[in-house]
Structure formats: structure tokens, C-alpha cells
Design an enzyme around this catalytic site. Structure first.
Site, PDB file in Angstrom:
ATOM      1  N   LYS A 126      11.592   4.194  -5.245  1.00 40.63           N
ATOM      2  CA  LYS A 126      11.108   4.473  -3.890  1.00 40.63           C
ATOM      3  C   LYS A 126      10.018   3.451  -3.560  1.00 40.63           C
ATOM      4  O   LYS A 126       8.925   3.498  -4.112  1.00 40.63           O
ATOM      5  CB  LYS A 126      10.504   5.889  -3.826  1.00 40.63           C
ATOM      6  CG  LYS A 126      10.100   6.293  -2.404  1.00 40.63           C
ATOM      7  CD  LYS A 126       9.071   7.383  -2.384  1.00 40.63           C
ATOM      8  CE  LYS A 126       7.669   6.909  -2.621  1.00 40.63           C
ATOM      9  NZ  LYS A 126       7.152   5.917  -1.659  1.00 40.63           N
ATOM     10  N   GLU A 134      -0.292   2.384 -13.097  1.00 38.27           N
ATOM     11  CA  GLU A 134      -1.170   1.254 -12.784  1.00 38.27           C
ATOM     12  C   GLU A 134      -1.922   1.643 -11.527  1.00 38.27           C
ATOM     13  O   GLU A 134      -1.366   1.615 -10.425  1.00 38.27           O
ATOM     14  CB  GLU A 134      -0.312  -0.013 -12.611  1.00 38.27           C
ATOM     15  CG  GLU A 134      -1.108  -1.281 -12.796  1.00 38.27           C
ATOM     16  CD  GLU A 134      -1.467  -1.929 -11.487  1.00 38.27           C
ATOM     17  OE1 GLU A 134      -2.571  -1.627 -10.980  1.00 38.27           O
ATOM     18  OE2 GLU A 134      -0.661  -2.714 -10.981  1.00 38.27           O
ATOM     19  N   CYS A 189      -5.211  -4.737  -6.578  1.00 34.67           N
ATOM     20  CA  CYS A 189      -5.943  -3.819  -7.465  1.00 34.67           C
ATOM     21  C   CYS A 189      -6.885  -4.573  -8.393  1.00 34.67           C
ATOM     22  O   CYS A 189      -7.808  -3.985  -8.933  1.00 34.67           O
ATOM     23  CB  CYS A 189      -4.974  -3.030  -8.335  1.00 34.67           C
ATOM     24  SG  CYS A 189      -3.839  -2.077  -7.375  1.00 34.67           S
ATOM     25  N   GLU A 224     -12.513   0.947  -3.818  1.00 33.61           N
ATOM     26  CA  GLU A 224     -11.787  -0.290  -3.514  1.00 33.61           C
ATOM     27  C   GLU A 224     -11.861  -0.544  -2.004  1.00 33.61           C
ATOM     28  O   GLU A 224     -11.406   0.300  -1.229  1.00 33.61           O
ATOM     29  CB  GLU A 224     -10.320  -0.151  -3.904  1.00 33.61           C
ATOM     30  CG  GLU A 224     -10.047  -0.342  -5.376  1.00 33.61           C
ATOM     31  CD  GLU A 224      -8.552  -0.289  -5.685  1.00 33.61           C
ATOM     32  OE1 GLU A 224      -8.045  -1.242  -6.284  1.00 33.61           O
ATOM     33  OE2 GLU A 224      -7.908   0.704  -5.323  1.00 33.61           O
TER      34      GLU A 224
HETATM   35  C1  SIN Z   1      -1.817  -5.118  -7.936  1.00 34.28           C
HETATM   36  O1  SIN Z   1      -2.626  -5.383  -7.078  1.00 34.28           O
HETATM   37  O2  SIN Z   1      -1.521  -3.953  -8.205  1.00 34.28           O
HETATM   38  C2  SIN Z   1      -1.099  -6.169  -8.744  1.00 34.28           C
HETATM   39  C3  SIN Z   1      -1.729  -7.468  -8.727  1.00 34.28           C
HETATM   40  C4  SIN Z   1      -1.063  -8.482  -9.624  1.00 34.28           C
HETATM   41  O3  SIN Z   1       0.032  -8.299 -10.140  1.00 34.28           O
HETATM   42  O4  SIN Z   1      -1.689  -9.511  -9.835  1.00 34.28           O
END
Ligand code: SIN
Length: 491
Positions: free
Chosen positions: A182, A258, A292, A393
Site C-alpha cells: 500500500k 523505519e 527521516c 521532525e
Molecule cells: C527516509 O527519509 O525515510 C529515507 C531516506 C533515505 O533513504 O535516504
């Protein structure tokens, strides 16, 4: 102006279940919005529990045969998928940029990044060796086999619509698992195009299924409750990750999560300042700060503080903001107005607590930037450590900086976070390199480097940033379990 896609066969607006492109059974649709303008780009299925279950039915049935396909044959299919992705890189990049907003160079760059995972796991597929274990008793043979875990549910975010799905699907297929996935409702078109290319590469019917929806919870709940789904792999927010962990307990699924990050970026007095500025530009402003692993808390030692700010401000104020369709753009629109509101509130909060803005600090609207989703790349200095931007964030092009005096002080600050995804530091002191890298509580450390992600490296976090690793040999292990056999009577 919008992009012209050469291979129009990649512009799909349907689910793919059991080898068939189909609408949601309810026939409901949901629009995909162009983040640059707020206009509707296309409509896609708004799937529900019925479609989610149909996808699992297909994946569970296909698992019976796919798990027996020799690894070499699975690798060949994955290699073909990789080749097709690269052959269509320009079109895929345009699709990414159209629905996600990142400048085209970054969109095409993401395609290569996504393909690198497919190629890597195609190669790893043939190396998922087991073990022969020396037996403690005469007449016995002991071995450990690696087996695919079963049906995988992959739930992916909007910020890297190609790379995140590729680094989940490729290892799953390499291991012999089948997949229901998804994509984020904001960016389903890239995933649909990738699935089309997987179909063309020869992935058999039912092995890879995709369901598009705005009702994420409804679809995820079906997959959480279904004991045929043996693993969930998710990239996204920490609250959702925790929900998935809680709700998958009843069926004891394997999980890879993650989740959010709050990366510290530390510049010591002895750093090569120009390298540190380059590294920060790469890490912070990639995808407009919507990653992230973006530095969220920048700590600069007092001896180089003013100099670093001056150099960084010059670079940030030169960034070109504009739509993905402008080849000069370096920072595109943010994903939606909610994202802009959050960025604005973080900047306002930091300023209220005494921060100064050396560049940016405002929304942009111009002949180039027509929509309401553009924010000027911003440097905030003298940021109070209690500010929101140091704890949540921001997911935007804002670099908040504060000054530190000693290594022990900055390590305490860096680790004072529930998150532990990425960290970065710049120094030329070799002893400090080891000391600081070992002391940082996180899954990934950039040492004099801002571009850390690679298919051969284990990507993932600790603490509230989740668990499990993507990429590298570890990324394949996540999709397999170990079966131990003990054969007796051989004496
Ligand atoms: C992400 O922002 O979750 C992944 C970033 C990346 O793969 O460098």
C-alpha cells in the site's frame, strides 16, 4: 506546465491484484494532488477491506509456488526489473516529481537509488546460504536453512515513492516471499508504475499486489488481523509504527519499522568547515528537507560558530525554489499545506524563544511558485534547545543551529532524544571519530559525510526510530526465518 511522459503505459490508475489491473471493488476513487499547485493530477482507486483481503488471498496462493522458484530464477526476474526501471528512469523521475514535488534531477536520482536496491537484492538472492552445523553427537547431521517468511505487507511513505517501495519489495521477492503493498495516498503513481515494470519483468501473477487507498487504517487492519500475512514492513511515523507493533501482536508477525528521526549534526572546531557545509546542504536540503535522516538539530562548536553560520547562510540563500518542472529548481514545493503550516509553526516557535533568522523564514508565492506549498530555505541561529524544531521532525527546508562548548556536552544533547535514526559529525581528530561514533545512540552515523544512504549499507534506527534494517545483507535476512534440521540415525 507539466511533464510529458513518453511511456504512457506507466501511467496507471488501478490496483494490481492477482495479475489483474482492476478498480476498487466499490468503484470509489480518490484524487492525487499536484503539490505544486493543489490541482487534481489524476484519480486512483480508494480501496477498502474487500480489496485488501483479495490482495492477501492472491499473495497467499502465489506463495505456494513462488517460494519454490530457484533463487537464481528469482534473481533473473529482479535483474530484468532493475533494467526496466533504469530504461524508464526519465519517465519514472517525471512521475515522482509530478506527484511528490521534488525537482526532476532528484526524481530521476531517486529512480537510480530505487534500482540500486533491486539490483543489490537480485544479487543477494543467490547468496542466502544456510549453515552446516558440527554435530555434538555421533550419527547426526545438523543444518540451518533460510526460508522465506511468507506473505509480506509493505506500507510506504510519500517522501521517496520509488526508493522506499523498492527496498521493501526487492528483498521480499529475492527471499521468496510474496507481497501486498500500500503506497502513500499522496504518491501512488510511482508505485503503480514500478509494479507494472515488475509485471513486465516476469514477476508471476499474485506474487506482487498493490492496493491504493486513502483509508490506510482500514486496509492495514485487514493485513494486521490476517495470520497469513507473516511480516509487516513499514516506513513512516513513530505513532503509526507503534500501532502496527501493538496490533500485530496477536498474529505475532515479524516487523521492520523505519520510523521518525531527529538527527543531530555536530560540527567540531577542528572540522573542515567547507566540507561540513557541503555535508549539511546535502543532508538537510535533499527533498526539501522531507527525509527521516535530515539533520534536525545542528550543533556547532563555539570556535567556528559565526564562520559556519556565515558560510551556510550564503549557500542556503542561493538555493533556487520552484516547481519540479523548472530545471533550475533545487527546492520544490512541500507535499501539502499541512506540511507548510508545521514548518511555519516551528520557525515561529523558535523565533519566540529567541532564535534569529539569517535567511528565509517565510512562505514564498511568486510567478514561479504559484501554489501555497513553497517555503523559503531557512537558517535559524541561536536556537533554544527547548524549541519544537529540536524535538519534532520539521520535515522542511529549515536548518536550526545552536552553539556548544565541549564534546561531552554535545554528546549529552545529541543523545537526549527518544529517536535514534541518523547522526552526523564533522571533525579531523581521529580519536574523536571513534569516541563520538561509538557514543551516539542511533542506527546510522555520517562521519565527515552527509550522503549516507546506499543499497549495500544497513539502513535503520534504534529507540523510537524503530527496528529492522533495509539494504545490505541484513535487509534480506529480514524476510527469512531459520529452519534447523537435525537428522539422526546416520551412524
Ligand atoms: C527516509 O527519509 O525515510 C529515507 C531516506 C533515505 O533513504 O535516504
Amino acid at each position: 506546465m507539466s511533464f510529458v511522459i513518453q511511456n504512457t503505459g506507466l501511467l496507471l490508475q488501478q490496483n494490481f491484484i492477482n495479475g489483474v489491473w482492476c478498480d476498487a471493488q466499490s468503484k470509489r476513487t480518490v484524487p492525487v494532488i499536484n503539490p505544486a499547485t493543489g490541482d487534481v493530477y489524476v484519480n486512483v482507486p480508494d480501496s477498502d477491506d474487500v480489496d485488501a483481503k483479495a490482495a492477501v488471498d492472491a499473495a497467499a496462493e502465489a506463495f505456494k509456488t513462488w517460494k519454490k522458484v530457484p533463487a537464481k530464477q528469482r534473481a533473473t526476474i529482479l535483474k530484468r526489473w532493475n533494467d526496466l526501471i533504469l530504461e524508464n528512469a526519465q519517465d519514472l523521475g517525471k512521475i515522482i516529481s509530478s506527484e511528490q514535488g521534488k525537482p526532476l534531477a532528484e526524481g530521476v536520482g531517486e529512480v537510480a537509488y530505487a534500482a540500486s536496491y533491486v539490483e543489490w537484492f537480485a544479487e543477494e538472492a543467490t547468496r542466502s546460504n544456510g549453515e552446516i552445523i558440527p554435530s555434538p553427537a555421533v550419527g547426526r547431521r545438523m543444518a540451518a536453512y533460510k526460508e522465506p517468511v511468507g506473505v509480506i505487507a509493505a506500507i510506504t511513505p510519500w517522501n521517496f515513492p520509488a526508493a522506499m517501495i523498492a527496498r521493501k519489495i526487492a528483498p521480499a521477492l529475492a527471499a521468496g516471499c510474496t507481497v501486498v503493498c500500500k503506497p502513500a495516498a499522496e504518491t501512488p503513481l510511482t508505485s503503480l508504475a514500478l509494479v507494472k515494470l515488475a509485471e513486465l519483468a516476469g514477476v508471476p501473477s499474485g506474487v506482487l499486489n498493490i492496493v491504493v487507498t486513502s483509508k490506510s487504517k482500514e486496509v492495514a487492519d485487514v493485513w494486521l488481523d490476517d495470520s497469513r500475512v507473516r511480516k509487516i514492513t513499514f516506513t513512516g511515523s513513530t505513532p503509526v509504527g507503534k500501532h502496527l507493533a501493538r496490533e500485530s501482536a496477536d498474529t505475532l508477525k515479524k516487523l521492520s519499522l523505519e520510523l521518525g528521526g531527529n538527527a543531530p549534526f555536530i560540527v567540531f572546531d577542528d572540522a573542515v568547515l567547507d566540507d561540513a557545509v557541503d555535508g549539511l546542504m546535502a543532508a538537510k536540503f535533499r527533498n526539501g528537507g522531507q527525509t527521516c535522516v535530515c539533520p534536525n538539530r545542528i550543533y556547532v562548536q563555539d570556535g567556528v560558530y559565526e564562520q559556519f553560520i556565515e558560510k551556510l547562510t550564503a549557500r542556503v540563500s542561493a538555493l533556487v525554489v520552484g516547481p519540479a518542472t523548472n530545471p533550475a529548481s533545487q527546492i520544490g514545493p512541500m507535499i501539502n499545506v499541512k506540511a507548510i503550516d508545521k514548518i511555519e509553526s516551528h520557525v515561529a516557535d523558535a523565533v519566540e524563544r529567541g532564535a534569529r533568522i539569517t535567511t528565509g523564514g517565510k512562505r514564498i508565492q511568486s510567478a514561479q511558485c504559484v501554489g501555497p506549498t513553497y517555503y523559503a530555505p531557512t537558517v535559524l541561529v541561536d536556537v533554544d534547545k527547548a524549541s519544537k524544531c529540536f524535538h519534532e521532525e520539521t520535515f522542511g527546508p529549515v536548518a536550526p543551529i545552536t552553539k556548544f562548548a565541549t564534546e561531552s556536552e554535545v554528546l549529552e544533547w545529541a543523545n537526549d532524544s527518544p529517536f535514534g535514526l541518523a547522526s552526523y559529525f564533522y571533525t579531523t581528530d581521529l580519536r574523536r571519530v571513534t569516541r563520538v561514533a561509538e557514543a551516539l545512540e542511533c542506527g546510522i552515523v555520517g562521519i565527515n559525510e552527509g550522503a549516507i544512504a546506499a543499497e549495500a549499507a544497513p539502513f535503520g534506527g534504534v529507540k523510537d526510530s524503530g527496528y529492522g534494517r533495509e539494504g545490505s545483507t541484513h535487509g534480506l535476512e529480514e524476510y527469512m526465518h531459520v529452519k534447523y534440521t537435525c537428522q539422526g540415525g546416520l551412524d
